[in-house]
Structures are given as C-alpha cells and as structure tokens.
Design an enzyme around this catalytic site. Structure first.
Site, PDB file in Angstrom:
ATOM      1  N   CYS A 139       0.803  -1.226   0.000  1.00  0.00           N
ATOM      2  CA  CYS A 139       0.000   0.000   0.000  1.00  0.00           C
ATOM      3  C   CYS A 139       0.837   1.278   0.000  1.00  0.00           C
ATOM      4  O   CYS A 139       2.046   1.241   0.192  1.00  0.00           O
ATOM      5  CB  CYS A 139      -0.899  -0.001   1.222  1.00  0.00           C
ATOM      6  SG  CYS A 139      -1.784  -1.547   1.474  1.00  0.00           S
ATOM      7  N   ASP A 140       0.134   2.396  -0.177  1.00  0.00           N
ATOM      8  CA  ASP A 140       0.753   3.722  -0.091  1.00  0.00           C
ATOM      9  C   ASP A 140      -0.194   4.658   0.633  1.00  0.00           C
ATOM     10  O   ASP A 140      -1.395   4.708   0.323  1.00  0.00           O
ATOM     11  CB  ASP A 140       1.048   4.272  -1.489  1.00  0.00           C
ATOM     12  CG  ASP A 140       2.082   3.435  -2.221  1.00  0.00           C
ATOM     13  OD1 ASP A 140       3.275   3.679  -2.023  1.00  0.00           O
ATOM     14  OD2 ASP A 140       1.687   2.529  -2.976  1.00  0.00           O
TER      15      ASP A 140
END
Length: 422
Positions: free
Chosen positions: A10-11
């Site tokens: 994820c970011d």
C-alpha cells in the site's frame, strides 16, 4: 506448497498546510491486496458497551472499550479490522506492511488492520490513536495470517494517523515502535521503514533491545530505519522503495496546491506503481479525506469500494446524526460457517462480492473488450465524481448549507453509480 508472492502493498499520503491549497489536511491511501480480494465499506455508529464486554477481533478476543466512536471503514471483507478508515472525531488511519529485524510472531494476535479499526474506534486525535495502538501492541502483540489463504503470510505494520491539526507516522517491530510527528507540508509512507533519527516518541525499551541484540552499539545517533531494517526483506520490497520515492515526487510536485482532486490523481497514477496491478496483486480499495482546520466544517471522506481507482468513482461520505446504511457495498456474511472462523482456517473459499463490486467487475470487462464503450463509461463516471467534488467544495466554502441529508450522500452516489452500470 509454493511461497506466497510478496505484495507490492500500500501507499499512504498526507498534506498539511501549507502543502494543501486550502486550510485543509488531505489524507489518501491505496490498499494493494490480493487481486480477487473484495473490499467493502461499512459504517458503525458510536456505541456504549457494558463493562467487562469482550471484543472478537479477527483472530483473538480483547476487552472492549466502554465507548467506541462512529467509524467508516474500508476493509477486506473476510476480516474484522480495516485497511483504512475515519471516525466522527476527524481522525483517519491507514496501515502498511513492513518487515524488520524483529522476528514475526507465528501465532495469532492482532492484525495491523485490527489496530487501524481499534485506533479509530477508541481515539479522538491522531496522537490518541498512536497511544491506543501502541498500548494494544504491548498487551496483545501483532500477528496472524494477513490474507485469506492457508499459506502462512504475516508482517509487521507502519501507520499514518491524521487529524485536523497534525499527522503521525508510527512504525512498529513486534511490540517495539517509534513515532514521528508531522505538522506541516507533505508526507507519504510505503512498505519500508522511513523514520531515521527524527524520532518524536518511542517504546521505552527500543534502544536497550537494539543494544542487547547487537544491532546498535549504543554510541552515536540512533537511526531507527538503519538499526531495524530487515536483513532479508522480501525481494519485491525493493520496488516498494521506488514507489515510495515516486509517491514523494508526486506529492512534492503539488506541494502548496494539494486538494482532494490532486490526491485522487496521485492514487490513480500507474507509471509510479501507486495505482498497482501486478501479478496476483492490485489496488483493491482507495480513500481520500478532507479534514478542514475549521472545526465547524465537516470532514469529507471519499471511498471507492471497488478495485483500481483509475476506473472507479470516489464517493463522498459525511458523518451525521442519520447515516443511511449502504447494503450494496457490504459483502455477504457467513457466520460460524465462514472459512475464517473454522479451524483450520482458510480451507475453502466463499463468494464475498457485494453488489457494487459485481457491477463494477462487469464494467471492467466491458472496458477491456470494448474500449470505446469503456472510455464513454469512464467519462460518465468522472462527471459524477466531478459533480460531487464541486458540491463538496461549495459546502466547505459556505456556498451551500449543510443539512441532515448529508447522511444520505454516500448511499445516493452508490445508487447512481450502479444505475450507470446497468
């Protein structure tokens, strides 16, 4: 059995004034998960609980708090916690997978995603959520399978915790942790440790453990991401470093002009890998939030409830006294027959697709087989999203009044999106 493919994962992003165009804190997250995993969006109202109540999390029970805040969550539909979400106190949290020198406990404990939800339910500020999560880590630890699969796959977690005034980055290694306060500008995290020597708070035994393990001499500056970096990180985590750099560059390009629309464009960016589709993993859910510094203005949370933000609609959710439930973004429930609940776990698969997921899935197939029709549909959906953004901007600027119908907003947008797919 083949070892599971490590995710790109994820970011998370945040912009605080003066990084934001307006006097708003802007939060964003892409959740990158196994490509067929369904992400649902759920609202839970504020609730008081009898003393002594036990809470069933994904794998373990813990004592329930006496009061929990109202929350909106975007979560993989097989678990209890959440990948990202917000509460009615103006707090947003997203988590990331990280690997460190500290051994991963093979037993079942709290998932990082459980800790996201627990932080939102129990804290009324970003720092309060840091305290909740680190306290729960100390009591219960973190661990357990992190995907719906019998093959063992676990990790430690980092978190981005945001409120109307500040943000905190929290990075963990087992029960150990460090935190960094962010009060202005832009910041992002990915699947690597980012906190070096700029430490705002830490576990009281962090440095003594590092010394005892021979990871740090005890002399000179203590640099967390150097001392605790994994000696054998998953191979594809090197790509996470590139994604982190790419995300930083995208944020810095817009430093001083970040809006919700800009944040959505960053989450949709495919060249950087932020909007991810690689092998068995892809972006399965996305969220952007506007947290005005002015406490008299409502916080706005945009959620997709569908994969691939470049071909999804960000739909606004606003906490109000009367929130309309949206059953068409909630997955089927299987109760005690759910493969997650049975021992041994994950021995079979069930269909967790909700109505919007199914309709969107069909639309994606149309986009791939008929590009002209797909482009026309994408343009129509962007118009729907653009109108929502225009209306939200007018609401926050005082051009249109806030009213009780705000609780219907997410429901109405989901309903409209479904009609476009029919």
């Amino acid at each position: 059995m083949a070892e599971p493919e490590p995710p790109l994962s994820c970011d998370c992003f945040v912009s605080l004034p003066p990084g934001s165009q307006d006097d708003h804190v802007i939060f964003g997250k892409n959740s990158d998960r196994p490509r067929d995993e369904v992400q649902e969006v759920l609202y839970y109202p504020a609730t008081s609980h009898p003393s002594g109540t036990m809470l069933e999390c994904t794998y373990i029970q813990i004592p329930q708090a006496e009061h929990t805040h109202a929350v909106v969550l975007s979560r993989p539909s097989w678990l209890w916690g959440a990948e990202m979400g917000a509460n009615d106190k103006g707090v947003c949290i997203g988590n990331e997978a990280v690997w460190t020198r500290e051994a991963i406990d093979p037993g079942e404990a709290l998932l990082g995603m459980d800790l996201v939800r627990l932080g939102l339910e129990r804290a009324d500020s970003a720092w309060g959520a840091v305290s909740v999560i680190t306290g729960l880590l100390e009591q219960h630890g973190q661990g357990g399978p992190c995907r719906e699969d019998p093959a063992p796959f676990s990790y430690h977690n980092s978190f981005l915790l945001v409120d109307r005034n500040e943000a905190w980055v929290l990075e963990t290694a087992g029960k150990l942790w460090v935190a960094q306060k962010v009060t202005e500008g832009v910041k992002n995290i990915s699947n690597a440790l980012t906190i070096g020597t700029d430490i705002s708070a830490e576990h009281p035994e962090l440095r003594s453990v590092a010394q005892a393990q021979g990871w740090w001499s005890g002399e000179g500056e203590f640099c967390f991401n150097e001392v605790f970096k994994s000696e054998k990180p998953p191979a594809r985590m090197e790509l996470a470093k590139k994604r982190y750099s790419g995300g930083t560059q995208l944020l810095q390009q817009h430093d001083g002009s970040v809006t919700a629309e800009v944040m959505m464009s960053i989450l949709r960016d495919k060249p950087s890998g932020i909007c991810m589709d690689s092998g068995g993993f892809r972006t399965t859910g996305s969220m952007v939030s506007i947290l005005p510094r002015d406490p008299s203005l409502p916080c706005i949370h945009f959620l997709t409830a569908t994969p691939d933000p470049s071909r999804s609609v960000f739909k606004p959710f606003i906490f109000s006294e009367s929130v309309t439930p949206v059953s068409r973004v909630i997955s089927p429930q299987y109760g005690p027959d759910d493969p997650v609940r049975k021992q041994p776990r994950f021995q079979s698969q069930v269909d967790r697709r909700h109505d919007l997921y199914k309709a969107h899935e069909g639309a994606l197939q149309t986009m791939e087989t008929n590009p002209d029709a797909g482009n026309a549909l994408t343009e129509t959906l962007r118009m729907l999203e653009g109108q929502c953004l225009t209306d939200i901007s007018a609401l926050l600027s005082g051009e249109i009044p806030a009213d009780e119908e705000l609780g219907d907003l997410f429901f109405d947008c989901v309903d409209t999106e479904l009609k476009f797919y029919q």
